[in-house]
Design a protein around this motif. Structure first.
Motif, mmCIF file in Angstrom:
data_model
loop_
_atom_site.group_PDB
_atom_site.id
_atom_site.type_symbol
_atom_site.label_atom_id
_atom_site.label_comp_id
_atom_site.label_asym_id
_atom_site.label_seq_id
_atom_site.Cartn_x
_atom_site.Cartn_y
_atom_site.Cartn_z
ATOM 1 N N ILE A 64 0.725 -1.234 0.002
ATOM 2 C CA ILE A 64 -0.121 0.043 0.085
ATOM 3 C C ILE A 64 1.066 1.258 -0.080
ATOM 4 C CG2 ILE A 64 -2.056 -1.066 1.109
ATOM 5 C CD1 ILE A 64 -1.219 0.075 3.719
ATOM 6 N N HIS A 65 0.387 2.218 -0.333
ATOM 7 C CA HIS A 65 0.874 3.646 -0.514
ATOM 8 C C HIS A 65 1.607 4.012 0.882
ATOM 9 C CE1 HIS A 65 2.424 7.732 -1.215
ATOM 10 N NE2 HIS A 65 2.600 7.233 -2.673
ATOM 11 N N PRO A 66 2.727 4.530 1.291
ATOM 12 C CA PRO A 66 3.093 4.871 2.485
ATOM 13 C C PRO A 66 2.154 5.967 3.234
ATOM 14 C CG PRO A 66 5.067 4.698 1.067
ATOM 15 C CD PRO A 66 3.976 4.287 0.286
ATOM 16 N N ASN A 67 1.886 6.929 2.270
ATOM 17 C CA ASN A 67 0.894 7.953 2.875
ATOM 18 C C ASN A 67 -0.501 7.274 3.263
ATOM 19 O OD1 ASN A 67 2.725 9.748 2.099
ATOM 20 N ND2 ASN A 67 1.676 10.642 0.479
ATOM 21 N N ALA A 68 -1.027 6.313 2.468
ATOM 22 C CA ALA A 68 -2.237 5.744 2.922
ATOM 23 C C ALA A 68 -1.978 5.056 4.233
ATOM 24 C CB ALA A 68 -2.729 4.592 1.999
ATOM 25 N N ALA A 69 -0.843 4.390 4.500
ATOM 26 C CA ALA A 69 -0.702 3.647 5.662
ATOM 27 C C ALA A 69 -0.770 4.672 6.878
ATOM 28 C CB ALA A 69 0.573 2.846 5.646
ATOM 29 N N ALA A 70 0.025 5.889 6.503
ATOM 30 C CA ALA A 70 0.146 6.820 7.647
ATOM 31 C C ALA A 70 -1.470 7.256 7.807
ATOM 32 C CB ALA A 70 0.931 8.069 7.345
ATOM 33 N N ARG A 71 -2.061 7.367 6.914
ATOM 34 C CA ARG A 71 -3.539 7.961 7.159
ATOM 35 C C ARG A 71 -4.318 7.209 7.778
ATOM 36 N NH1 ARG A 71 -4.519 8.646 1.991
ATOM 37 N NH2 ARG A 71 -5.800 6.676 1.836
ATOM 38 N N GLN A 72 -4.259 5.755 7.772
ATOM 39 C CA GLN A 72 -5.094 4.768 8.284
ATOM 40 C C GLN A 72 -4.639 4.598 9.695
ATOM 41 O OE1 GLN A 72 -4.810 1.090 6.225
ATOM 42 N NE2 GLN A 72 -6.520 1.651 5.014
ATOM 43 N N LYS A 73 -3.243 4.809 9.934
ATOM 44 C CA LYS A 73 -2.717 4.527 11.209
ATOM 45 C C LYS A 73 -3.212 5.776 11.970
ATOM 46 C CE LYS A 73 1.764 4.336 11.515
ATOM 47 N NZ LYS A 73 3.215 4.212 11.150
ATOM 48 N N SER A 74 -3.248 7.239 11.454
ATOM 49 C CA SER A 74 -3.904 8.424 12.434
ATOM 50 C C SER A 74 -5.298 8.160 12.502
ATOM 51 C CB SER A 74 -3.488 9.420 11.158
ATOM 52 O OG SER A 74 -4.058 10.511 11.695
ATOM 53 N N ARG A 75 -6.178 7.906 11.435
ATOM 54 C CA ARG A 75 -7.259 7.660 11.918
ATOM 55 C C ARG A 75 -7.641 6.531 12.975
ATOM 56 N NH1 ARG A 75 -9.656 8.047 5.626
ATOM 57 N NH2 ARG A 75 -9.046 10.324 5.304
#
Length: 82
Positions: A64-75
């Motif tokens: 998955i895209h690193p930004n997508a992973a960061a976004r999911q973790k944040s949420r």
């Protein structure tokens, strides 16, 4: 249809990699669902640690895209925090 020996090998490799990627993506999705569906805050925090670990690994391997992973973790963190 593949004709050369190298193109036949590439098809075999692609199938193998696709199967491995499917398993990893499924594990990530299951971990995220486990966090969202946790009955208690303690269970959610434990599930969050596992989900973050899997998301980081998936991003590192570009599943998955690193930004997508960061976004999911944040949420997920925001959800568990409240």
């Amino acid at each position: 249809m593949a004709n050369t020996k190298s193109s036949k090998k590439r098809i075999r490799q692609s199938r193998h990699h696709a199967a491995a990627n499917r398993v990893q993506r499924s594990a990530v999705r299951s971990a995220v669902r486990k966090v969202r569906g946790a009955p208690s805050a303690d269970e959610a925090k434990a599930a969050l640690l596992q989900a973050e670990r899997l998301l980081d690994r998936a991003a590192r391997k570009r599943l998955i895209h690193p930004n997508a992973a960061a976004r999911q973790k944040s949420r997920l963190r925001k959800l568990v925090k409240h």
